[in-house]
Design a protein around this motif. Structure first.
Motif: not given
Length: 169
Positions: A117-120, A126-129, A131-136
């Protein structure tokens, strides 16, 4: 009192909670493990990992098959800490339970997620730096990687004791 503990666990998080519940009431437990043949009991502790906001299909099938039972529901999820989120997970599980049953209560805690999950998340970031949701999501991954912890297990045991008292009333 006769107690059965049925659970479905993929990463071991839900099993840890089930084991803590078992330790609380082991002298009265007829069965603790994955759902197999349903045994008659006075109280059923039923737990699941969270699969896209729902309990697992194995637990959904078990919950929908129970009639006229006393149930205490528990679960683990990768995204934790929010009582609102836990309430929504409980509501989804509750929707699987026949109205003839008595639901005594529910317990949720966070659980570690697989490294995949972390790897994903890292790849997507990396593709969408921006993206706040991904950061959270990545931050949350790090926050729950040691859960369930001792405090969670102690809370599960306290909750189990309360559920046993409720079942006896």
């Amino acid at each position: 009192m006769k107690i059965c503990i049925y659970y479905d666990s993929i990463t071991g998080n839900t099993k840890k909670i089930a084991d803590a519940i078992y330790e609380t009431c082991k002298d009265e437990v007829l069965y603790c493990g994955k759902p197999q043949k349903l045994q008659e009991a006075d109280l059923y502790f039923i737990g699941s990992w969270t699969d896209k906001g729902n309990c697992s299909s194995v637990i959904q099938n078990l919950l929908s098959s129970l009639k006229n039972k006393k149930i205490a529901y528990f679960g683990t999820c990768g995204f934790g800490g929010s009582s609102e989120y836990y309430a929504s997970l409980y509501q989804r599980a509750k929707n699987q339970i026949d109205a003839s049953n008595v639901i005594l209560g529910h317990f949720f805690c966070p659980g570690k997620m697989p490294e995949a999950i972390k790897d994903r998340y890292v790849k997507l970031l990396q593709e969408h730096p921006e993206d706040k949701k991904l950061q959270v999501s990545l931050k949350n991954f790090e926050e729950v990687k040691t859960r369930p912890n001792t405090e969670d297990l102690n809370k599960a045991q306290s909750w189990a004791k309360e559920m046993i008292k409720e079942a006896l009333q």
